[in-house]
Design a protein around this motif. Structure first.
Motif, PDB file in Angstrom:
ATOM      1  N   LEU A  98       1.037  -1.355   0.396  1.00  0.00           N
ATOM      2  CA  LEU A  98       0.400   0.340   0.025  1.00  0.00           C
ATOM      3  C   LEU A  98       1.016   1.045   0.328  1.00  0.00           C
ATOM      4  CD1 LEU A  98      -2.932   0.895  -0.150  1.00  0.00           C
ATOM      5  CD2 LEU A  98      -2.552   0.979   2.384  1.00  0.00           C
ATOM      6  N   PHE A  99       2.068   0.845   0.910  1.00  0.00           N
ATOM      7  CA  PHE A  99       3.100   2.293   0.453  1.00  0.00           C
ATOM      8  C   PHE A  99       3.390   2.747  -0.901  1.00  0.00           C
ATOM      9  CE2 PHE A  99       6.792   3.974   2.050  1.00  0.00           C
ATOM     10  CZ  PHE A  99       6.249   5.359   2.869  1.00  0.00           C
ATOM     11  N   ARG A 100       4.109   1.633  -1.267  1.00  0.00           N
ATOM     12  CA  ARG A 100       3.993   1.629  -2.590  1.00  0.00           C
ATOM     13  C   ARG A 100       3.309   2.472  -3.670  1.00  0.00           C
ATOM     14  NH1 ARG A 100       7.936  -4.304  -3.092  1.00  0.00           N
ATOM     15  NH2 ARG A 100       9.077  -3.166  -1.755  1.00  0.00           N
ATOM     16  N   GLY A 101       1.529   1.622  -3.713  1.00  0.00           N
ATOM     17  CA  GLY A 101       0.998   2.847  -4.814  1.00  0.00           C
ATOM     18  C   GLY A 101       0.140   1.386  -4.965  1.00  0.00           C
ATOM     19  N   PHE A 102       0.695   0.390  -5.282  1.00  0.00           N
ATOM     20  CA  PHE A 102      -0.368  -0.764  -6.102  1.00  0.00           C
ATOM     21  C   PHE A 102      -1.769  -0.626  -5.394  1.00  0.00           C
ATOM     22  CE2 PHE A 102       3.731  -2.583  -5.993  1.00  0.00           C
ATOM     23  CZ  PHE A 102       3.432  -3.021  -7.386  1.00  0.00           C
TER      24      PHE A 102
END
Length: 165
Positions: A98-102
């Motif tokens: 989630l932090f990576r933006g998936f």
């Protein structure tokens, strides 16, 4: 790995479409670094903290199991320990991706927060208000932030094909 230079004889960007297929793939990618909304970091932190607490509970449960605490079924207790460890690992994966933006971790984070709510609300009303509030407040915060427009926009990256050798 660097990208190949753009072909000047290729299609122009006048229509707003990127020129090469690789540009079209990366045009919709989520921004990294300063473009990340603060709410994404907050949600990821909440989920990672929940995973850490779950991992600590699994450690305590494993210690109790190893020290000879009475259980109805030894293998049932081992299975429960395995579930605690697997769920903690899953929550860590949800927080990182989630932090990576998936895109996919938003659903996982929502489900995890709903589970926390189903435990936190009876805890709050059952005579342990502090423990219930400690569970409910972060879970409610994460649920509200998961539906923020900026979080939805940021967490819209789909998984891509693995890079070729």
């Amino acid at each position: 790995m660097s990208r190949p230079p753009k072909d000047p004889s290729g299609p122009s960007d006048d229509a707003g479409n990127p020129g090469t297929p690789q540009d079209r793939e990366t045009a919709g990618a989520a921004p990294s670094g300063p473009g990340r909304p603060r709410a994404v970091a907050v949600i990821s932190g909440i989920v990672a903290l929940e995973a850490t607490v779950l991992l600590a509970a699994a450690g305590w449960y494993g210690f109790q199991l190893a020290s000879g605490a009475p259980v109805m079924s030894f293998w049932g207790a081992v299975f429960t320990l395995g579930l605690l460890l697997a769920f903690a690992a899953w929550l860590y994966a949800v927080a990182v991706f989630l932090f990576r933006g998936f895109r996919w971790p938003r659903a996982g984070a929502l489900v995890a927060q709903l589970f926390v709510l189903t435990i936190g609300f009876p805890t709050l009303t059952g005579g342990l208000p502090v423990a219930g509030a400690v569970m409910l407040i972060p879970a409610a915060t994460a649920i509200v932030l998961l539906f923020d427009k900026r979080v939805i926009r940021f967490a819209s990256r789909a998984a891509s094909d693995p890079p070729a050798l």
